[in-house]
Enzyme design. Structure first.
Site, PDB file in Angstrom:
ATOM      1  N   ASN A  11       0.877  -1.176   0.000  1.00  0.00           N
ATOM      2  CA  ASN A  11       0.000   0.000   0.000  1.00  0.00           C
ATOM      3  C   ASN A  11       0.911   1.222   0.000  1.00  0.00           C
ATOM      4  O   ASN A  11       1.538   1.523   1.017  1.00  0.00           O
ATOM      5  CB  ASN A  11      -0.895  -0.043   1.248  1.00  0.00           C
ATOM      6  CG  ASN A  11      -1.730   1.213   1.410  1.00  0.00           C
ATOM      7  OD1 ASN A  11      -1.783   2.060   0.513  1.00  0.00           O
ATOM      8  ND2 ASN A  11      -2.391   1.350   2.553  1.00  0.00           N
ATOM      9  N   TRP A  12       0.960   1.904  -1.139  1.00  0.00           N
ATOM     10  CA  TRP A  12       1.887   3.033  -1.261  1.00  0.00           C
ATOM     11  C   TRP A  12       1.323   4.325  -0.678  1.00  0.00           C
ATOM     12  O   TRP A  12       1.992   5.362  -0.708  1.00  0.00           O
ATOM     13  CB  TRP A  12       2.317   3.211  -2.732  1.00  0.00           C
ATOM     14  CG  TRP A  12       3.258   2.126  -3.191  1.00  0.00           C
ATOM     15  CD1 TRP A  12       3.758   1.106  -2.425  1.00  0.00           C
ATOM     16  CD2 TRP A  12       3.835   1.956  -4.499  1.00  0.00           C
ATOM     17  NE1 TRP A  12       4.597   0.322  -3.177  1.00  0.00           N
ATOM     18  CE2 TRP A  12       4.664   0.810  -4.446  1.00  0.00           C
ATOM     19  CE3 TRP A  12       3.716   2.648  -5.712  1.00  0.00           C
ATOM     20  CZ2 TRP A  12       5.373   0.360  -5.565  1.00  0.00           C
ATOM     21  CZ3 TRP A  12       4.422   2.202  -6.826  1.00  0.00           C
ATOM     22  CH2 TRP A  12       5.243   1.068  -6.743  1.00  0.00           C
ATOM     23  N   LYS A  13       0.105   4.263  -0.169  1.00  0.00           N
ATOM     24  CA  LYS A  13      -0.515   5.425   0.507  1.00  0.00           C
ATOM     25  C   LYS A  13      -0.317   6.693  -0.344  1.00  0.00           C
ATOM     26  O   LYS A  13      -0.337   6.620  -1.557  1.00  0.00           O
ATOM     27  CB  LYS A  13       0.046   5.553   1.930  1.00  0.00           C
ATOM     28  CG  LYS A  13      -0.110   4.244   2.718  1.00  0.00           C
ATOM     29  CD  LYS A  13       0.152   4.382   4.196  1.00  0.00           C
ATOM     30  CE  LYS A  13      -0.045   3.017   4.865  1.00  0.00           C
ATOM     31  NZ  LYS A  13       0.060   3.069   6.322  1.00  0.00           N
ATOM     32  N   HIS A  97      -9.475   1.129   4.923  1.00  0.00           N
ATOM     33  CA  HIS A  97      -8.203   1.275   5.643  1.00  0.00           C
ATOM     34  C   HIS A  97      -8.406   2.192   6.848  1.00  0.00           C
ATOM     35  O   HIS A  97      -9.168   3.158   6.780  1.00  0.00           O
ATOM     36  CB  HIS A  97      -7.131   1.847   4.705  1.00  0.00           C
ATOM     37  CG  HIS A  97      -5.760   1.760   5.284  1.00  0.00           C
ATOM     38  ND1 HIS A  97      -5.297   2.650   6.212  1.00  0.00           N
ATOM     39  CD2 HIS A  97      -4.771   0.849   5.100  1.00  0.00           C
ATOM     40  CE1 HIS A  97      -4.065   2.298   6.569  1.00  0.00           C
ATOM     41  NE2 HIS A  97      -3.719   1.210   5.897  1.00  0.00           N
ATOM     42  N   GLU A  99      -6.719   4.498   8.044  1.00  0.00           N
ATOM     43  CA  GLU A  99      -6.448   5.928   7.810  1.00  0.00           C
ATOM     44  C   GLU A  99      -7.654   6.605   7.167  1.00  0.00           C
ATOM     45  O   GLU A  99      -7.925   7.774   7.418  1.00  0.00           O
ATOM     46  CB  GLU A  99      -5.183   6.082   6.947  1.00  0.00           C
ATOM     47  CG  GLU A  99      -3.933   5.779   7.770  1.00  0.00           C
ATOM     48  CD  GLU A  99      -2.766   5.198   6.978  1.00  0.00           C
ATOM     49  OE1 GLU A  99      -2.767   5.271   5.735  1.00  0.00           O
ATOM     50  OE2 GLU A  99      -1.845   4.651   7.625  1.00  0.00           O
ATOM     51  N   GLU A 169      -5.287  -5.159  10.343  1.00  0.00           N
ATOM     52  CA  GLU A 169      -4.244  -4.178  10.608  1.00  0.00           C
ATOM     53  C   GLU A 169      -4.526  -3.500  11.951  1.00  0.00           C
ATOM     54  O   GLU A 169      -5.332  -2.562  12.009  1.00  0.00           O
ATOM     55  CB  GLU A 169      -4.224  -3.113   9.508  1.00  0.00           C
ATOM     56  CG  GLU A 169      -3.943  -3.669   8.133  1.00  0.00           C
ATOM     57  CD  GLU A 169      -3.339  -2.611   7.216  1.00  0.00           C
ATOM     58  OE1 GLU A 169      -2.232  -2.860   6.728  1.00  0.00           O
ATOM     59  OE2 GLU A 169      -3.948  -1.554   7.009  1.00  0.00           O
ATOM     60  N   GLY A 175       2.747   1.942  10.965  1.00  0.00           N
ATOM     61  CA  GLY A 175       3.725   3.028  10.876  1.00  0.00           C
ATOM     62  C   GLY A 175       4.410   3.342  12.197  1.00  0.00           C
ATOM     63  O   GLY A 175       5.079   4.367  12.324  1.00  0.00           O
ATOM     64  N   SER A 215       3.683  -2.470  10.301  1.00  0.00           N
ATOM     65  CA  SER A 215       5.141  -2.561  10.502  1.00  0.00           C
ATOM     66  C   SER A 215       5.745  -3.896  10.057  1.00  0.00           C
ATOM     67  O   SER A 215       6.651  -4.421  10.698  1.00  0.00           O
ATOM     68  CB  SER A 215       5.503  -2.258  11.959  1.00  0.00           C
ATOM     69  OG  SER A 215       5.086  -0.939  12.304  1.00  0.00           O
ATOM     70  N   GLY A 236       2.993  -1.243   4.285  1.00  0.00           N
ATOM     71  CA  GLY A 236       3.039   0.190   3.982  1.00  0.00           C
ATOM     72  C   GLY A 236       4.464   0.615   3.699  1.00  0.00           C
ATOM     73  O   GLY A 236       5.019   0.359   2.632  1.00  0.00           O
ATOM     74  N   GLY A 237       5.098   1.245   4.690  1.00  0.00           N
ATOM     75  CA  GLY A 237       6.432   1.829   4.532  1.00  0.00           C
ATOM     76  C   GLY A 237       7.443   0.960   3.811  1.00  0.00           C
ATOM     77  O   GLY A 237       8.129   1.430   2.894  1.00  0.00           O
TER      78      GLY A 237
HETATM   79  P1  13P Z   1       3.208   0.145   7.740  1.00  0.00           P
HETATM   80  O1  13P Z   1       3.702  -1.113   7.091  1.00  0.00           O
HETATM   81  O2  13P Z   1       3.946   1.373   7.283  1.00  0.00           O
HETATM   82  O3  13P Z   1       3.105   0.011   9.218  1.00  0.00           O
HETATM   83  O4  13P Z   1       1.701   0.373   7.197  1.00  0.00           O
HETATM   84  C1  13P Z   1       0.796  -0.675   7.249  1.00  0.00           C
HETATM   85  C2  13P Z   1      -0.412  -0.299   6.462  1.00  0.00           C
HETATM   86  O5  13P Z   1      -1.169   0.579   6.862  1.00  0.00           O
HETATM   87  C3  13P Z   1      -0.660  -0.994   5.192  1.00  0.00           C
HETATM   88  O6  13P Z   1      -1.926  -0.725   4.710  1.00  0.00           O
END
Ligand code: 13P
Length: 253
Positions: A11-13, A97, A99, A169, A175, A215, A236-237
């Site tokens: 997920n490149w957000k 998600h 967020e 999640e 994050g 993470s 994510g990251g």
């Molecule tokens: P991180 O891997 O950066 O913690 O993010 C997880 C995420 O929200 C994937 O959708």
């Protein structure tokens, strides 16, 4: 180790311009050439989807969107329809998600409508759920997940959910560098699979892939993937860098 084919999604957000997304996708396609033991999906921003699709279309990497709006078309300034997403080459769409729930007012009801719209348009939803730190501390995790699943999936049949992917999640692990332990994650994944079995039957419960997100890194993926109910990861990251992401995809148990 799970019986289902692993699914690892990035997920490149709200990261990467269109040229940056294309560059990372090119690297990923090069590094992952010939890979077939894992389903790999990346979700760049809307503005990069069509260009990234051109890069991945003849490879084993698939793309998905990070959100959708449920209407077919209309006066909804700033929104993106399922048809627009499909026409950009997507087979998947991330829905609900944390967020989006936290910053953009998404509710279990809007998530339900979005999942319905995705399925109707042959997009496989990657349906995200998870508890906050406060909810976990109050020992409310299972109640929260129960509600998110029941409301998010209300009115669906087992056949509707055939291609759906579930992503657990925990909000406190996103994050933050704090990963749920593999034992903590397995406990929740087992609970979710049992819940799906009670609601939709054994067949779907046995085939649905449940991803862990929060993470995930090359250093902890092997341990997570050694658990029987963890079928992959939503990253994510660590998915923003092609080599790091490939290190997750090429996990060793
Ligand atoms: P991180 O891997 O950066 O913690 O993010 C997880 C995420 O929200 C994937 O959708």
């Amino acid at each position: 180790m799970s019986k289902r084919k692993p699914f690892i999604a990035g997920n490149w957000k709200m990261y990467k311009t269109c040229p940056e997304a294309v560059e990372t996708a090119k690297k990923l396609v090069r590094i992952l050439h010939g890979i077939d033991h894992v389903d790999v999906m990346i979700a760049p921003s809307f503005t990069a989807l069509a260009s990234v699709y051109e890069v991945i279309k003849d490879s084993s990497v698939m793309i998905g969107a990070q959100n959708l709006f449920w209407e077919k078309e209309g006066a909804y300034t700033g929104e993106i329809s399922p048809g627009m997403i499909v026409s950009s080459g997507c087979r998947y769409v991330i829905i609900g998600h944390s967020e989006r729930r936290q910053y953009f007012g998404e509710t279990d009801l809007s998530v339900n409508k979005k999942i319905r719209a995705a399925i109707k348009n042959s997009l496989a939803p990657v349906f995200c759920i998870g508890e906050t730190e406060k909810e976990r501390d109050a020992e409310d995790t299972f109640n929260i997940l129960d509600k998110q699943i029941k409301m998010g999936l209300e009115g669906f049949s087992p056949d509707d959910l055939q291609h759906m992917i579930l992503a657990y999640e925990p909000v406190w692990a996103i994050g933050t560098g704090k990963t749920a332990t593999s034992v903590q994650a397995q406990e929740v994944h087992r609970f979710l699979r049992n819940l799906i079995e009670n609601l939709f039957g054994k067949r779907i419960a046995g085939s649905i892939r449940i991803l862990y997100g929060g993470s995930v890194k090359p250093e902890n993926i092997g341990e997570l993937m050694s658990m029987p109910d963890i079928d992959g990861a939503l990253v994510g990251g660590a998915s923003l860098d092609a080599e790091k992401f490939a290190g997750i995809i090429n996990f060793k148990i």
